[in-house]
Design a protein around this motif. Sequence first.
Motif, mmCIF file in Angstrom:
data_model
loop_
_atom_site.group_PDB
_atom_site.id
_atom_site.type_symbol
_atom_site.label_atom_id
_atom_site.label_comp_id
_atom_site.label_asym_id
_atom_site.label_seq_id
_atom_site.Cartn_x
_atom_site.Cartn_y
_atom_site.Cartn_z
ATOM 1 N N ASN A 19 12.238 -1.141 1.938
ATOM 2 C CA ASN A 19 12.623 -2.355 2.671
ATOM 3 C C ASN A 19 13.076 -2.018 4.089
ATOM 4 O OD1 ASN A 19 13.305 -4.948 3.271
ATOM 5 N ND2 ASN A 19 15.311 -4.866 2.288
ATOM 6 N N SER A 20 13.815 -0.916 4.239
ATOM 7 C CA SER A 20 14.266 -0.493 5.569
ATOM 8 C C SER A 20 13.094 -0.097 6.441
ATOM 9 C CB SER A 20 15.261 0.673 5.410
ATOM 10 O OG SER A 20 15.654 1.145 6.676
ATOM 11 N N VAL A 21 12.115 0.638 5.829
ATOM 12 C CA VAL A 21 10.935 1.051 6.601
ATOM 13 C C VAL A 21 10.152 -0.169 7.063
ATOM 14 C CG1 VAL A 21 8.730 2.253 6.460
ATOM 15 C CG2 VAL A 21 10.794 3.303 5.495
ATOM 16 N N LEU A 22 10.004 -1.155 6.140
ATOM 17 C CA LEU A 22 9.276 -2.372 6.481
ATOM 18 C C LEU A 22 9.977 -3.118 7.622
ATOM 19 C CD1 LEU A 22 7.039 -4.392 5.941
ATOM 20 C CD2 LEU A 22 8.479 -5.432 4.193
ATOM 21 N N LYS A 23 11.293 -3.186 7.547
ATOM 22 C CA LYS A 23 12.036 -3.849 8.622
ATOM 23 C C LYS A 23 11.826 -3.145 9.953
ATOM 24 C CE LYS A 23 15.770 -5.993 5.943
ATOM 25 N NZ LYS A 23 17.229 -6.034 5.709
ATOM 26 N N ASP A 24 11.825 -1.778 9.924
ATOM 27 C CA ASP A 24 11.603 -1.025 11.166
ATOM 28 C C ASP A 24 10.233 -1.309 11.735
ATOM 29 O OD1 ASP A 24 14.119 0.027 10.974
ATOM 30 O OD2 ASP A 24 13.450 1.892 9.970
ATOM 31 N N ILE A 64 10.854 -11.129 3.448
ATOM 32 C CA ILE A 64 11.975 -10.187 3.356
ATOM 33 C C ILE A 64 13.143 -10.823 2.625
ATOM 34 C CG2 ILE A 64 13.671 -8.949 4.733
ATOM 35 C CD1 ILE A 64 11.455 -8.572 6.825
ATOM 36 N N GLU A 65 13.355 -12.131 2.893
ATOM 37 C CA GLU A 65 14.430 -12.826 2.197
ATOM 38 C C GLU A 65 14.166 -12.859 0.678
ATOM 39 O OE1 GLU A 65 16.691 -17.187 2.322
ATOM 40 O OE2 GLU A 65 15.043 -16.697 3.702
ATOM 41 N N SER A 66 12.851 -13.059 0.324
ATOM 42 C CA SER A 66 12.494 -13.053 -1.111
ATOM 43 C C SER A 66 12.736 -11.681 -1.719
ATOM 44 C CB SER A 66 11.032 -13.453 -1.279
ATOM 45 O OG SER A 66 10.823 -14.766 -0.806
ATOM 46 N N MET A 67 12.365 -10.628 -0.944
ATOM 47 C CA MET A 67 12.583 -9.265 -1.412
ATOM 48 C C MET A 67 14.079 -9.009 -1.592
ATOM 49 S SD MET A 67 9.789 -7.391 1.029
ATOM 50 C CE MET A 67 10.529 -5.808 0.714
ATOM 51 N N ASN A 68 14.863 -9.498 -0.611
ATOM 52 C CA ASN A 68 16.308 -9.296 -0.731
ATOM 53 C C ASN A 68 16.853 -10.023 -1.962
ATOM 54 O OD1 ASN A 68 16.521 -7.702 1.545
ATOM 55 N ND2 ASN A 68 16.719 -9.482 2.913
#
Length: 364
Positions: A19-24, A64-68
């Motif tokens: 998730n962090s990599v995707l956000k980056d 991302i919100e769904s993933m969170n």
Amino acid sequence: MNHTIQNLEASFQDVKSENSVLKDKIYSLNSSFYQYNFTYSDSFQRQKQFDELQLLQQQQDYMIESMNHTFQNLEASFRDVQSANGVLNGRLDSLNSSFLQQNHSSVDYITKELQLQTQNLSLSLMELNKSRSEDIETLRNIIRSREQDVPKNITSVVNSLKLNDRYLSLSLLDLQNNISMIGTLLQEQQRIQSNQHKLLQMEIQNLTYSFNKSTILLSNLQTRQETTVAFTAGVCNIPGDNKVFSPGQTVIFRQIIYQVGGGYNPSSGIFTAPKTGLYVIFCTNVAEYHETFWTKIMINGSAKAGVMALLRSSNVYIYQSASNLVVHLLQMGDRVWIQVRSGNHLCSDSPETTFSVVMINGSF
């Protein structure tokens, strides 16, 4: 069971890392797009494409919100497992205490019950692990799909922006050419206007010169009219006039043909110079039919010239005429007249006999 819990923790950490990599990656793509969009922000088409990328970013934020949310569910499940594990540990401790106090028959029953609960817990953990694996795999598929779609969309947008930039560059080049052409036309128009202005100035100068010259001529003419002295008078049949002359008598020219500046008196026949100047004095005599008539031009009582219409033979039956002139400097107040020397009659049907005085120069 502890091993399973450790595996869940490791998987949860992997999902967090992904998730962090995707956000980056999303942040890097957004930064690149914002940087490119800042350069071309003045285009309406780029604004539209920017809106499309914002919509894409909103979709990514939703993903991302769904993933969170999924991660939060996993964390809640993990906490439930930890809580169940704590309960089982407590029960195991309780069973161990009971085991020490009870006999061997109770131990077998408790062991079976514990094994059954352990099996149930293992099944629950397996189902949870399977659900987590499926969720993680679904999430990875979504991430891989988005990672493929986002570069494609951004590449399409960038290509479109480059194409629009090319069109804009061509439009700017055409605009520069038009501006250059307009500048050339303005320079030519300014040159034409400058030439016309010069011609107009020359024409104004010529008109001004002509006007000044006309003004001077008019002024001179007015001055001449004011300073000119001239007259012409004649002898004619006027009732009451003396038609018979005698020597020494002044000829009276009663009919004034023209006079300017004054000076001549038609009652006395005498011209009095109103101004000092150079004058021309002229006289014409026409004697009566078959007669002689002789006069003198008198200035202040002095004879200056004679005018003699002489009949040479008694056998000639014609009208005799004679003329003479004198140029003389007269002072203001000098007097001029025509005086009879001999003869009795003048032809007076119309002004044949005339007397004229003209000032030709008044600068003396």
